[in-house]
Design a protein around this motif. Sequence first.
Motif, PDB file in Angstrom:
ATOM      1  N   UNK A  96      13.396   3.124  -5.604  1.00  8.63           N
ATOM      2  CA  UNK A  96      14.319   3.355  -4.572  1.00  8.63           C
ATOM      3  C   UNK A  96      13.734   2.858  -2.872  1.00  8.63           C
ATOM      4  N   UNK A  97      12.454   2.666  -3.006  1.00  6.59           N
ATOM      5  CA  UNK A  97      12.587   2.938  -1.267  1.00  6.59           C
ATOM      6  C   UNK A  97      11.594   1.148  -0.941  1.00  6.59           C
ATOM      7  N   UNK A  98      10.378   1.435  -1.848  1.00  4.24           N
ATOM      8  CA  UNK A  98      10.328  -0.697  -2.563  1.00  4.24           C
ATOM      9  C   UNK A  98      11.075  -1.106  -2.289  1.00  4.24           C
ATOM     10  N   UNK A  99      12.527  -1.213  -3.262  1.00  4.57           N
ATOM     11  CA  UNK A  99      13.513  -2.135  -3.550  1.00  4.57           C
ATOM     12  C   UNK A  99      14.447  -1.852  -1.909  1.00  4.57           C
ATOM     13  N   UNK A 100      14.300  -1.054  -1.296  1.00  7.09           N
ATOM     14  CA  UNK A 100      14.772  -1.282   0.622  1.00  7.09           C
ATOM     15  C   UNK A 100      14.219  -1.846   1.095  1.00  7.09           C
ATOM     16  N   UNK A 101      12.611  -2.687   0.810  1.00  5.88           N
ATOM     17  CA  UNK A 101      12.049  -2.894   2.298  1.00  5.88           C
ATOM     18  C   UNK A 101      12.000  -4.222   1.193  1.00  5.88           C
ATOM     19  N   UNK A 112       0.652  -1.061   0.184  1.00  2.36           N
ATOM     20  CA  UNK A 112      -0.599   0.212   0.101  1.00  2.36           C
ATOM     21  C   UNK A 112       0.855   1.316   0.017  1.00  2.36           C
ATOM     22  N   UNK A 113       0.279   1.886  -0.472  1.00  2.00           N
ATOM     23  CA  UNK A 113       0.434   3.567  -0.282  1.00  2.00           C
ATOM     24  C   UNK A 113      -0.476   4.783   0.210  1.00  2.00           C
ATOM     25  N   UNK A 114       0.221   5.243   0.795  1.00  6.80           N
ATOM     26  CA  UNK A 114      -0.660   5.999   1.853  1.00  6.80           C
ATOM     27  C   UNK A 114      -1.653   7.710   1.193  1.00  6.80           C
ATOM     28  N   UNK A 115      -0.970   8.107  -0.303  1.00  2.53           N
ATOM     29  CA  UNK A 115      -1.175   8.692  -0.952  1.00  2.53           C
ATOM     30  C   UNK A 115      -1.168   9.126  -2.483  1.00  2.53           C
ATOM     31  N   UNK A 116      -0.978  10.191  -3.157  1.00  2.00           N
ATOM     32  CA  UNK A 116      -0.605  10.320  -4.289  1.00  2.00           C
ATOM     33  C   UNK A 116       1.265  10.594  -4.494  1.00  2.00           C
ATOM     34  N   UNK A 117       1.267  10.215  -5.529  1.00  3.25           N
ATOM     35  CA  UNK A 117       3.024  10.585  -5.441  1.00  3.25           C
ATOM     36  C   UNK A 117       3.401  10.737  -6.886  1.00  3.25           C
ATOM     37  N   UNK A 118       4.267  12.184  -6.866  1.00  2.00           N
ATOM     38  CA  UNK A 118       4.931  12.562  -7.550  1.00  2.00           C
ATOM     39  C   UNK A 118       4.759  13.671  -7.845  1.00  2.00           C
ATOM     40  N   UNK A 119       4.279  14.675  -7.039  1.00  2.00           N
ATOM     41  CA  UNK A 119       3.844  16.403  -6.822  1.00  2.00           C
ATOM     42  C   UNK A 119       4.769  16.512  -6.346  1.00  2.00           C
ATOM     43  N   UNK A 158      15.188  -0.064 -10.021  1.00  2.00           N
ATOM     44  CA  UNK A 158      15.256   1.407  -9.586  1.00  2.00           C
ATOM     45  C   UNK A 158      16.038   2.683  -9.801  1.00  2.00           C
ATOM     46  N   UNK A 159      14.964   3.889  -9.979  1.00  2.00           N
ATOM     47  CA  UNK A 159      15.607   5.260 -10.325  1.00  2.00           C
ATOM     48  C   UNK A 159      15.560   6.028  -9.774  1.00  2.00           C
ATOM     49  N   UNK A 160      15.166   5.764  -8.182  1.00  2.00           N
ATOM     50  CA  UNK A 160      15.099   7.070  -7.061  1.00  2.00           C
ATOM     51  C   UNK A 160      16.220   7.521  -7.370  1.00  2.00           C
ATOM     52  N   UNK A 161      16.507   8.077  -5.732  1.00  2.00           N
ATOM     53  CA  UNK A 161      17.684   9.066  -5.597  1.00  2.00           C
ATOM     54  C   UNK A 161      18.205   7.681  -4.823  1.00  2.00           C
ATOM     55  N   UNK A 162      19.579   8.129  -5.428  1.00  2.00           N
ATOM     56  CA  UNK A 162      21.137   6.744  -4.417  1.00  2.00           C
ATOM     57  C   UNK A 162      21.339   7.543  -3.962  1.00  2.00           C
ATOM     58  N   UNK A 163      21.622   6.856  -2.183  1.00  2.00           N
ATOM     59  CA  UNK A 163      22.361   8.187  -1.422  1.00  2.00           C
ATOM     60  C   UNK A 163      23.464   7.540  -1.580  1.00  2.00           C
ATOM     61  N   UNK A 173       6.700   8.861 -14.805  1.00  2.00           N
ATOM     62  CA  UNK A 173       8.555   8.943 -14.332  1.00  2.00           C
ATOM     63  C   UNK A 173       8.187   9.431 -12.771  1.00  2.00           C
ATOM     64  N   UNK A 174       7.438  10.951 -13.045  1.00  2.00           N
ATOM     65  CA  UNK A 174       7.842  11.932 -11.318  1.00  2.00           C
ATOM     66  C   UNK A 174       7.093  10.880 -10.252  1.00  2.00           C
ATOM     67  N   UNK A 175       5.609   9.754 -10.508  1.00  2.00           N
ATOM     68  CA  UNK A 175       5.384   9.320  -9.623  1.00  2.00           C
ATOM     69  C   UNK A 175       6.417   7.950  -9.215  1.00  2.00           C
ATOM     70  N   UNK A 176       6.660   7.233 -10.170  1.00  2.00           N
ATOM     71  CA  UNK A 176       7.773   5.945  -9.709  1.00  2.00           C
ATOM     72  C   UNK A 176       8.999   6.420  -9.302  1.00  2.00           C
ATOM     73  N   UNK A 177       9.453   7.526 -10.087  1.00  2.00           N
ATOM     74  CA  UNK A 177      11.125   7.651  -9.508  1.00  2.00           C
ATOM     75  C   UNK A 177      11.289   8.863  -9.008  1.00  2.00           C
ATOM     76  N   UNK A 178      10.320   9.693  -8.637  1.00  2.00           N
ATOM     77  CA  UNK A 178      10.173  11.223  -8.163  1.00  2.00           C
ATOM     78  C   UNK A 178      10.243  11.119  -6.388  1.00  2.00           C
ATOM     79  N   UNK A 179      11.211  11.534  -5.375  1.00  2.00           N
ATOM     80  CA  UNK A 179      11.792  11.262  -4.593  1.00  2.00           C
ATOM     81  C   UNK A 179       9.969  12.799  -3.529  1.00  2.00           C
ATOM     82  N   UNK A 180      10.436  12.765  -2.160  1.00  2.00           N
ATOM     83  CA  UNK A 180       9.855  13.701  -1.395  1.00  2.00           C
ATOM     84  C   UNK A 180       8.407  13.395  -0.883  1.00  2.00           C
ATOM     85  N   UNK A 181       7.993  13.120  -1.869  1.00  2.00           N
ATOM     86  CA  UNK A 181       6.678  12.848  -1.000  1.00  2.00           C
ATOM     87  C   UNK A 181       6.117  12.866   0.208  1.00  2.00           C
TER      88      UNK A 181
END
Length: 190
Positions: free
Chosen positions: A92-97, A27-34, A184-189, A130-138
């Motif tokens: 990126x966060x899903x691959x962490x789980x 699950x995710x709690x809300x909309x992504x990509x904003x 995963x193409x989100x932010x990589x630390x 792309x914004x929703x799948x790989x963008x961060x800070x939501x």
Amino acid sequence: IHSTVIGEVEKGKAILRSGAKVGDLIFVTGELGGACAGLNLLEDGIFYSNQAKGWQTRLILKQLNPIPAVYAGQKISKIATSMIDVSDGLSSDLINICESSQVGANIFAAKIPLHKKLKVLTKDFSEQFEFALNGGEDFELLFTVNPKKKFDKNFDHFFCIGEVTANIGIIELITDKKTTILQPKGYQHF
């Protein structure tokens, strides 16, 4: 700028990334990509001001003034098997789980909730996705739940986007026409 939050949790009550089990729902709690779209606007020179259009202001504020899902997290903690915030991007966060829990995932593209104002920013669905799948800070929460758990009305506004699989470290993105392995193409630390 980097920030660190330190707190305490009662022993045995922390919801870790490592608790997902095969068969759990994702699950995710809300909309992504904003927030990513808001960053895109800022990088294009559109700033939070009286000149910004209403939809631009909403997206920019998702980036500049994120609201953590604290109340949702408290409700979710009663039944979640694993949890993480979506700060580095859903992929990126899903691959962490998945890596922490030694599981994989199937994600249904049509079920990923896109921020409503992405349609105003761009008509190109692949860019919105792309914004929703790989963008961060939501700062929405990504969590897993055993499907046998009883859900109450507090979960009606959350979005079920997939399920946990036995394919360790593999996320499959399922669309109407095909299944692909998600990289995963989100932010990589590091």
